[in-house]
Design an enzyme around this catalytic site. Structure first.
Site, short mmCIF file in Angstrom:
data_model
loop_
_atom_site.label_atom_id
_atom_site.label_comp_id
_atom_site.label_asym_id
_atom_site.label_seq_id
_atom_site.Cartn_x
_atom_site.Cartn_y
_atom_site.Cartn_z
N GLY A 72 0.71 -1.38 0.02
CA GLY A 72 -0.23 0.05 -0.01
C GLY A 72 0.77 1.11 0.04
O GLY A 72 0.43 2.32 -0.47
N THR A 73 1.91 1.11 0.86
CA THR A 73 2.73 2.64 0.70
C THR A 73 3.33 2.78 -0.63
O THR A 73 3.17 4.25 -0.97
CB THR A 73 3.79 2.40 1.79
OG1 THR A 73 3.33 2.01 3.15
CG2 THR A 73 4.85 3.48 1.93
N ASN A 152 -7.89 3.69 8.59
CA ASN A 152 -7.39 2.28 9.16
C ASN A 152 -7.41 2.52 10.77
O ASN A 152 -7.37 1.66 11.27
CB ASN A 152 -5.80 2.41 8.80
CG ASN A 152 -5.23 3.68 9.04
OD1 ASN A 152 -5.35 4.80 8.39
ND2 ASN A 152 -4.10 3.63 9.75
N GLN A 180 -7.60 -0.43 3.58
CA GLN A 180 -8.19 -1.13 4.61
C GLN A 180 -9.70 -1.80 4.06
O GLN A 180 -10.17 -2.77 4.60
CB GLN A 180 -8.45 -0.17 5.69
CG GLN A 180 -7.32 0.06 6.62
CD GLN A 180 -6.96 -1.13 7.38
OE1 GLN A 180 -7.67 -1.64 7.97
NE2 GLN A 180 -5.58 -0.92 7.79
N SER A 200 -3.24 -3.70 -0.66
CA SER A 200 -2.25 -4.43 -0.06
C SER A 200 -2.42 -5.75 0.29
O SER A 200 -3.65 -6.00 0.88
CB SER A 200 -1.68 -3.57 1.20
OG SER A 200 -0.58 -4.35 1.81
N GLY A 201 -1.61 -6.73 0.13
CA GLY A 201 -2.02 -8.04 0.40
C GLY A 201 -2.28 -8.43 1.70
O GLY A 201 -2.99 -9.54 2.00
N HIS A 202 -1.37 -8.03 2.61
CA HIS A 202 -1.38 -8.59 4.21
C HIS A 202 -2.45 -7.97 4.77
O HIS A 202 -2.55 -8.45 5.86
CB HIS A 202 -0.13 -8.48 4.67
CG HIS A 202 0.10 -6.94 5.25
ND1 HIS A 202 -0.08 -6.60 6.57
CD2 HIS A 202 0.37 -6.01 4.40
CE1 HIS A 202 0.31 -5.30 6.65
NE2 HIS A 202 0.41 -4.70 5.43
N THR A 238 12.47 -7.47 -11.39
CA THR A 238 11.67 -8.78 -11.41
C THR A 238 10.38 -8.89 -10.52
O THR A 238 10.53 -8.78 -9.26
CB THR A 238 12.89 -10.05 -11.09
OG1 THR A 238 13.78 -9.57 -12.13
CG2 THR A 238 12.25 -11.24 -11.27
N CYS A 326 1.84 1.42 11.70
CA CYS A 326 2.97 2.19 11.42
C CYS A 326 3.33 3.21 12.18
O CYS A 326 4.57 3.79 11.93
CB CYS A 326 2.62 2.74 9.87
SG CYS A 326 2.01 1.31 8.75
#
Length: 394
Positions: A72-73, A152, A180, A200-202, A238, A326
């Protein structure tokens, strides 16, 4: 051994076993570089293409509008910096809000030092952007509006449809930080007139270190990382094939049970909030009472120091937070809580609990009982609370 009750899913989520399984082949079996021309790299190319299609479908977007990032950042930085550079001949004015994630706020501060002007919109007591103020802030040289989909910390969902419409009517780019909200709230980029979207994936049971930026076709958005020709020449480097495959699987699973999951989380959240508000005095629910993320509960306890409360909760096996992960090392009160009007001393007593579908009602009962005991103990050691009780006869 004490049980672990994890209630910090806004900070990160547990990677689902199915996601891990989807990733494993790309570490040891299909480990080729996707940019290579030989057949051995084909499964890697296919994994990336499949994940891109899955994500695009979840947003009502096209596959070639999805760009993979490290999270996300990076996506926020890319959207704002690259758009500012690409459209600076039209103007150098950007509009955002005071409650954005620091990935947006610090990026805007960076641009201010380079000649751009940024308007930071105030929010109401629930953390909602005021549409009238947004309209008033628009200038002939406004090139970008960046407003998060859902906060968030306090969970408030913004009027994204209306903001997107306003931006479209004025010919202004609209970016939303949906880190979020994505895969927790249904999002259609066309319905909401979203030009760029970060995710963001996590935050959705996927791996860390992977995310994406949606960029609508026709938007001028220049390369963010220079190097190779990856991501259609807009982000060199990559590709992280295992993480991309994992993200695709996480999105597939999250979209499949989105409504059922949200309903369960909302029921538990409301039960948690109801008990806390009823059984603990001098507490405030932060964020919109209804229009909020289904798993978010954020409280401010008077006469309590949030950091002490977190440590005592941790001793009981409960994981929570006092704000954004964060900024968890900062001693300053949350900029979000200050923006909604909380004084410093109350903002310092905040507690954010963010649930998952794995939590239970029994866990919520234990959490509330534990919070009650901790708050009572901390207040018993507070001179301010003692003076308050004496003055108010309680």
């Amino acid at each position: 051994m004490k049980q672990l009750i994890y209630l910090d899913n806004a900070a990160t989520t547990k990677t689902r076993p199915e996601v891990v399984q989807a990733m494993l082949p790309y570490f040891t079996e299909h480990y080729g570089n996707p940019s290579s021309v030989y057949e051995f790299s084909t499964p890697c190319k296919q994994a990336i293409a499949q994940a891109r299609e899955t994500i695009a479908e979840s947003l009502g977007a096209k596959a070639n509008e999805i760009y993979f990032t490290s999270g996300g950042t990076e996506s926020d930085n890319w959207a704002i910096k690259a758009a500012a550079e690409a459209y600076q001949e039209k103007g150098k004015h950007i509009i955002t809000s005071r409650i954005e994630h620091h990935a947006v706020l610090h990026t805007c501060e960076y641009l201010e030092k380079r000649g751009f002007e940024v308007t930071y919109l105030d929010v109401d007591e629930f953390g909602t952007v005021k549409l009238d103020e947004l309209k008033k802030a628009i200038r002939p040289d406004t090139i970008l509006i960046s407003i998060m989909f859902a906060n968030n910390e306090i969970g408030t969902i913004q009027p994204i449809r209306e903001i997107g419409q306003i931006a479209r009517e004025h010919g202004i780019l609209f970016h939303t930080d949906a880190v979020q909200a994505y895969a927790h709230v249904p999002i259609d980029v066309n319905e909401y007139n979203i030009d760029m979207l970060s995710a963001s994936g996590h935050k959705l049971n996927g791996p860390k270190g992977i995310g994406f930026l949606y960029i609508r076709t026709g938007v001028k958005n220049r390369s963010f990382m220079h190097g190779g020709a990856q991501e259609r020449k807009r982000r060199g480097g990559t590709e992280n094939v295992p993480a991309i495959a994992g993200l695709g699987k996480a999105v597939e699973m999250a979209m499949a049970d989105l409504r059922e999951r949200a309903d369960k989380e909302r029921e538990l959240r409301d039960y948690l909030i109801g008990r806390v508000m009823k059984e603990i005095p001098y507490v405030r629910l932060n964020g919109h009472p209804v229009n909020r993320l289904s798993n978010n509960a954020n409280f401010a306890f008077q006469f309590v120091e949030g950091e002490s409360m977190l440590i005592m909760l941790d001793m009981e096996g409960i994981c929570g937070s006092s704000g954004s992960a964060c900024t968890s090392g900062s001693l300053d009160p949350s900029h979000v809580l200050l923006a909604i009007g909380l004084p410093h001393e109350i903002a310092h007593g905040s507690l954010r609990l963010t649930l998952s579908e794995e939590n239970t009602k029994e866990q919520m009962d234990f959490v509330v009982d534990t919070i009650k005991a901790i708050v009572a103990r901390l207040r018993s050691m507070s001179p301010l609370y003692e003076d308050f009780v004496k003055k108010n006869g309680r």
